[in-house]
Design a protein around this motif. Sequence first.
Motif, PDB file in Angstrom:
ATOM      1  N   TRP A 228      10.811 -13.052  -2.864  1.00 32.32           N
ATOM      2  CA  TRP A 228      10.581 -11.756  -1.814  1.00 32.32           C
ATOM      3  C   TRP A 228       9.305 -11.846  -1.343  1.00 32.32           C
ATOM      4  O   TRP A 228       9.082 -11.662  -0.227  1.00 32.32           O
ATOM      5  CB  TRP A 228      10.703 -10.441  -2.897  1.00 32.32           C
ATOM      6  CG  TRP A 228      10.407  -9.263  -1.785  1.00 32.32           C
ATOM      7  CD1 TRP A 228      11.605  -8.653  -1.363  1.00 32.32           C
ATOM      8  CD2 TRP A 228       9.340  -8.593  -1.579  1.00 32.32           C
ATOM      9  NE1 TRP A 228      11.118  -7.699  -0.508  1.00 32.32           N
ATOM     10  CE2 TRP A 228       9.796  -7.475  -0.518  1.00 32.32           C
ATOM     11  CE3 TRP A 228       8.077  -8.711  -1.945  1.00 32.32           C
ATOM     12  CZ2 TRP A 228       8.680  -6.630  -0.025  1.00 32.32           C
ATOM     13  CZ3 TRP A 228       7.100  -7.711  -1.299  1.00 32.32           C
ATOM     14  CH2 TRP A 228       7.441  -6.886  -0.358  1.00 32.32           C
TER      15      TRP A 228
ATOM     16  N   ALA B 111       5.798 -15.126   4.946  1.00 27.30           N
ATOM     17  CA  ALA B 111       6.273 -15.899   5.994  1.00 27.30           C
ATOM     18  C   ALA B 111       6.320 -14.820   7.224  1.00 27.30           C
ATOM     19  O   ALA B 111       6.109 -15.662   8.267  1.00 27.30           O
ATOM     20  CB  ALA B 111       7.529 -16.476   5.492  1.00 27.30           C
ATOM     21  N   THR B 112       6.628 -13.703   7.027  1.00 29.74           N
ATOM     22  CA  THR B 112       6.379 -12.851   8.262  1.00 29.74           C
ATOM     23  C   THR B 112       5.479 -12.153   8.490  1.00 29.74           C
ATOM     24  O   THR B 112       5.324 -11.502   9.547  1.00 29.74           O
ATOM     25  CB  THR B 112       7.762 -11.734   8.161  1.00 29.74           C
ATOM     26  OG1 THR B 112       7.718 -11.198   6.742  1.00 29.74           O
ATOM     27  CG2 THR B 112       8.912 -12.592   8.221  1.00 29.74           C
ATOM     28  N   ASN B 113       4.487 -12.004   7.534  1.00 32.47           N
ATOM     29  CA  ASN B 113       3.282 -11.026   7.607  1.00 32.47           C
ATOM     30  C   ASN B 113       2.034 -12.129   7.372  1.00 32.47           C
ATOM     31  O   ASN B 113       2.100 -12.682   6.193  1.00 32.47           O
ATOM     32  CB  ASN B 113       3.005 -10.025   6.685  1.00 32.47           C
ATOM     33  CG  ASN B 113       4.352  -9.171   6.796  1.00 32.47           C
ATOM     34  OD1 ASN B 113       4.196  -8.370   8.064  1.00 32.47           O
ATOM     35  ND2 ASN B 113       5.300  -8.960   6.196  1.00 32.47           N
ATOM     36  N   ASN B 114       0.952 -12.275   8.158  1.00 28.72           N
ATOM     37  CA  ASN B 114      -0.044 -13.230   7.856  1.00 28.72           C
ATOM     38  C   ASN B 114      -1.034 -12.714   6.846  1.00 28.72           C
ATOM     39  O   ASN B 114      -1.664 -11.652   7.218  1.00 28.72           O
ATOM     40  CB  ASN B 114      -0.819 -13.499   9.109  1.00 28.72           C
ATOM     41  CG  ASN B 114      -1.878 -14.418   9.066  1.00 28.72           C
ATOM     42  OD1 ASN B 114      -2.136 -15.182   8.212  1.00 28.72           O
ATOM     43  ND2 ASN B 114      -2.449 -14.681  10.221  1.00 28.72           N
TER      44      ASN B 114
ATOM     45  N   GLU C 190       5.685  -1.802   1.677  1.00 25.45           N
ATOM     46  CA  GLU C 190       6.962  -2.404   1.073  1.00 25.45           C
ATOM     47  C   GLU C 190       7.126  -2.639  -0.461  1.00 25.45           C
ATOM     48  O   GLU C 190       8.464  -2.522  -1.050  1.00 25.45           O
ATOM     49  CB  GLU C 190       7.153  -3.959   1.784  1.00 25.45           C
ATOM     50  CG  GLU C 190       7.019  -3.853   3.253  1.00 25.45           C
ATOM     51  CD  GLU C 190       8.150  -3.615   3.833  1.00 25.45           C
ATOM     52  OE1 GLU C 190       9.458  -3.877   3.144  1.00 25.45           O
ATOM     53  OE2 GLU C 190       8.459  -2.866   4.930  1.00 25.45           O
TER      54      GLU C 190
ATOM     55  N   SER D  71       0.419  -3.394   4.890  1.00 28.67           N
ATOM     56  CA  SER D  71       2.182  -3.474   4.907  1.00 28.67           C
ATOM     57  C   SER D  71       2.600  -3.838   3.693  1.00 28.67           C
ATOM     58  O   SER D  71       3.621  -3.495   3.304  1.00 28.67           O
ATOM     59  CB  SER D  71       2.275  -4.729   5.874  1.00 28.67           C
ATOM     60  OG  SER D  71       1.684  -4.456   7.111  1.00 28.67           O
TER      61      SER D  71
ATOM     62  N   TYR E 218       7.370 -14.328  -1.181  1.00 27.74           N
ATOM     63  CA  TYR E 218       7.180 -15.690  -0.254  1.00 27.74           C
ATOM     64  C   TYR E 218       7.744 -15.262   1.119  1.00 27.74           C
ATOM     65  O   TYR E 218       7.149 -15.420   2.206  1.00 27.74           O
ATOM     66  CB  TYR E 218       8.061 -16.824  -0.862  1.00 27.74           C
ATOM     67  CG  TYR E 218       8.003 -18.120   0.119  1.00 27.74           C
ATOM     68  CD1 TYR E 218       6.752 -18.870  -0.181  1.00 27.74           C
ATOM     69  CD2 TYR E 218       8.973 -18.428   0.764  1.00 27.74           C
ATOM     70  CE1 TYR E 218       6.740 -19.953   0.600  1.00 27.74           C
ATOM     71  CE2 TYR E 218       8.973 -19.506   1.748  1.00 27.74           C
ATOM     72  CZ  TYR E 218       7.922 -20.453   1.618  1.00 27.74           C
ATOM     73  OH  TYR E 218       7.683 -21.451   2.405  1.00 27.74           O
ATOM     74  N   ASN E 219       8.892 -14.564   1.146  1.00 28.69           N
ATOM     75  CA  ASN E 219       9.458 -14.163   2.587  1.00 28.69           C
ATOM     76  C   ASN E 219       8.689 -13.051   3.271  1.00 28.69           C
ATOM     77  O   ASN E 219       8.452 -13.393   4.515  1.00 28.69           O
ATOM     78  CB  ASN E 219      10.877 -13.619   2.280  1.00 28.69           C
ATOM     79  CG  ASN E 219      11.993 -14.515   1.976  1.00 28.69           C
ATOM     80  OD1 ASN E 219      11.789 -15.965   2.160  1.00 28.69           O
ATOM     81  ND2 ASN E 219      12.832 -14.440   1.091  1.00 28.69           N
ATOM     82  N   PHE E 220       8.090 -12.282   2.392  1.00 31.66           N
ATOM     83  CA  PHE E 220       7.026 -11.379   3.155  1.00 31.66           C
ATOM     84  C   PHE E 220       6.020 -11.956   3.754  1.00 31.66           C
ATOM     85  O   PHE E 220       5.398 -11.778   4.892  1.00 31.66           O
ATOM     86  CB  PHE E 220       6.376 -10.315   1.894  1.00 31.66           C
ATOM     87  CG  PHE E 220       5.983  -9.363   2.513  1.00 31.66           C
ATOM     88  CD1 PHE E 220       6.557  -8.191   3.130  1.00 31.66           C
ATOM     89  CD2 PHE E 220       4.158  -9.262   2.502  1.00 31.66           C
ATOM     90  CE1 PHE E 220       5.633  -7.156   3.814  1.00 31.66           C
ATOM     91  CE2 PHE E 220       3.486  -8.335   3.025  1.00 31.66           C
ATOM     92  CZ  PHE E 220       4.183  -7.222   3.523  1.00 31.66           C
TER      93      PHE E 220
END
Length: 192
Positions: free
Chosen positions: A108, A114-117, A131, A127, A110-112
């Motif tokens: 989770w 990947a979409t947020n710097n 979440e 952010s 890692y995916n976060f």
Amino acid sequence: MAMAIRSVPVKYGDWGIYKGNSAQKARLLSSLDISSPFLGNFNGFPPLIRHKRKISKRGGLVVVNELGGQYEEGFDDVHVQLINWFTYKAVRVVLQQLYEMNPPSYRWLYNFVATNNPKDGKFFLRSLVKENQELGERVMITRLHLYGKWIKKCDHAMMYQKISDENLQLMRERLIETVIWPSDDTNTEKIG
């Protein structure tokens, strides 16, 4: 990446004293094609240059460009960069811990990431806490812990010496590149 500048005729040689109407100035600025790894691509003035307007004693307007600021301005930008760096490091540490102990949370986060710097620390953490508050707090605590460890281990005199040595080395390399060394075949003068 080298700075690429397309040649543009500029009257009187300087931005601040360019004579002409505003439409001509706008065309000149929009025709500039300047890129740099520090500035990015832009049309017009780069974000690092601040323009101060001063009124001269003759009544005309004088534009003063200051690139990079003055020493007296402080180091708030450095503080922000350090905080962002510690946020990035903390995210890496937490990811490593989760990889070993909690694979679903690792995926989770890692995916976060990947979409947020994570290099924009404040925005990223804001952010993340929205979440997943638990992981957000974990990253914040890890960030503070890493900073505490760094403060204890940071040797400011050593850092100063490293920067000084690197500057000296770079200047030596540049000097060697620019000096024209005489070759052996140019020394054909006969002695005796």
